[in-house]
Design a protein around this motif. Structure first.
Motif: not given
Ligand code: PFF
Length: 454
Positions: A5, A71-72, A75-76, A79, A238, A338
């Motif tokens: 990334r 992440s975007n 996804s953040s 996670r 991110s 993503e």
């Protein structure tokens, strides 16, 4: 194998990109007229209180979630709370960004048109009264659409180059230019005879105009202006390296955003006062959204060096709008790359197509579609209303609830202090944590309820 990334290349680049997101039409187009309507310096004072107590802690949390999630927005959250429903807050943020971009690019398009007009006027040496044609322009069935798409295309052309070569490089250049230009316009404005009355208006508070509505407007404006609640700060964070100081960066961005809003006020309000006195009229800085596109062109056309000031001012407006629009588009683009596994180029094209279509409808709502209403609002007003008054506050509130109640306190403090490497006094770290956990959800709920019922 997946490519690693991207990250921002330098601290300055990262800070200027985030400041670029925050500094935008909200500062130049909205802040001065809100100040005009709400008691000048009294509004600034309330705005700063809202910013420190409510918005800065939310911004720190959004930053922290983005950096820890890496992440975007979708996804953040996933996670940090795997498999839970919290990731839908991230999805809401992506949706909010797409909706904001769809009406933001219309106003961005107007600034392209006004910059072009100012250049034409300056070089053809004519004093043509283009101020009067604003209504005619925005109701034209095709011209504003063209400018909207030019603006969106410009934004996409920057994003396609990626985080370092596109966003970071262009933000550095544009934000530096923006500060230099706006200071030049301020000097022109302040050196007009009678300008000091405008300065007095800005810095001597008039508390008689302050109502409960003022507090709500100040909160909403602080939210919009700092770009919080819709994933922009989260997405940029991110791309930030682990050693950056989250609190210092957030404070820096908030400081410059506010400073810029006040400077933009100094570029506009004293000039409006000076020209009104010159014409023997009462100055009116509470003209609403028309202040920049109707009142100001009139002011420029009457002052010495006005055509140069007009070019510089509308260039500043365009630069500010583009750096914010790229942050909005990047939220959507990062999500498409993503989550839908598309290339950056395809993601930009998809975002351009979707926001372009909605943008065209927003733009047409000033002309051929003016009778078409969604919940009794025009398409443009509908998107402005549901994003600023509903999606951003709800997004911000859910984000604060997530940071305060779902993340563990130890993890929050760990990320805030980079595992203890950044020296932040414990009382300060805890104050931020509890502002996020307790004060922000309640405060934001209040804006939300008030806006909903007013
Ligand atoms: N902060 C930008 C402005 O003041 O114009 C607007 C904005 C950009 C709002 C990005 C929200 C956002 F996520």
């Amino acid at each position: 194998m997946n490519k690693p990334r991207e990250t921002f290349g330098s601290r300055t680049g990262m800070l200027l990109a985030m400041a670029g997101s925050a500094i935008g039409l909200g500062n130049i187009w909205r802040f001065p007229y809100m100040m005009g309507k709400n008691g000048g310096a009294a509004f600034i004072l309330i705005y700063i209180i809202m910013l420190v107590v409510l918005c800065l802690p939310v911004m720190v949390s959004e930053y922290l979630i983005g950096r820890r999630g890496g992440s975007n927005p979708f996804s953040s959250f996933d996670r940090l709370a795997p498999g839970s429903k919290w990731r839908w807050i991230g999805f809401l943020a992506v949706l909010a960004s797409a909706c904001i971009l769809s009406f933001y690019c219309v106003v961005g398009g107007w600034s392209v048109k006004y910059l072009a007009d100012s250049c034409i006027l300056a070089f053809s040496d004519s004093q043509g009264d283009y101020a009067l044609s604003f209504g005619t322009f925005i109701s034209n069935p095709w011209k504003p659409l063209l400018y909207t798409l030019i603006f969106l295309g410009l934004t996409g052309a920057i994003i396609v180059f990626g985080v370092r070569k596109g966003i970071e490089r262009m933000s550095k250049v544009m934000i530096t230019m923006l500060f230099v230009i706006i200071v030049m316009v301020v000097i022109r404005s302040l050196t007009l005879p009678g300008a000091m009355e405008g300065v007095k208006y800005m810095f001597v508070p008039d508390f008689s105009k302050v109502t409960a509505g003022t507090v709500v407007s100040a909160m909403g404006q602080a939210f919009f202006s700092l770009s919080i609640g819709c994933g922009c700060i989260l997405t940029y964070a991110s791309y930030v390296k682990k050693e950056e100081n989250i609190l210092a960066s957030s404070a820096w961005i908030s400081f410059f955003d506010t400073l810029f809003a006040i400077i933009a006020g100094l570029a506009i309000i004293p000039a409006v006062y000076a020209i009104a006195y010159m014409n023997g009229l009462e100055p009116d800085v509470s003209a609403g959204p028309g202040l920049v596109f109707i009142t100001l062109p009139g002011v420029f056309s009457q002052m010495p060096l006005g055509s140069a000031a007009a070019i510089l001012f509308f260039l500043a407006l365009l630069l500010a709008a583009v750096t914010s629009a790229i942050s909005l588009m990047e939220v959507v683009v990062a999500f498409i790359i993503e989550e839908m596994h598309r290339s950056r180029k395809k993601a930009v094209l998809l975002c351009f197509a979707v926001c372009g279509v909605v943008g065209v409808f927003c733009s047409l709502s000033f002309g051929p579609l003016s009778d078409f209403k969604l919940f009794s609002l025009s398409v443009f007003d509908f998107f402005d209303y549901i994003t600023s008054n509903i999606m951003l506050p709800v997004g911000g509130m859910l984000l604060a609830v997530f940071a305060g109640w779902r993340l563990k306190r130890a993890n929050y403090l760990d990320e805030l202090t980079n595992g203890g490497k950044v020296r932040i006094p414990r009382w300060l770290a805890l104050t931020i944590y509890y502002l996020v956990k307790l004060v922000a959800p309640v405060g934001i709920s209040l804006i939300f309820l008030n806006c909903l019922f007013s």
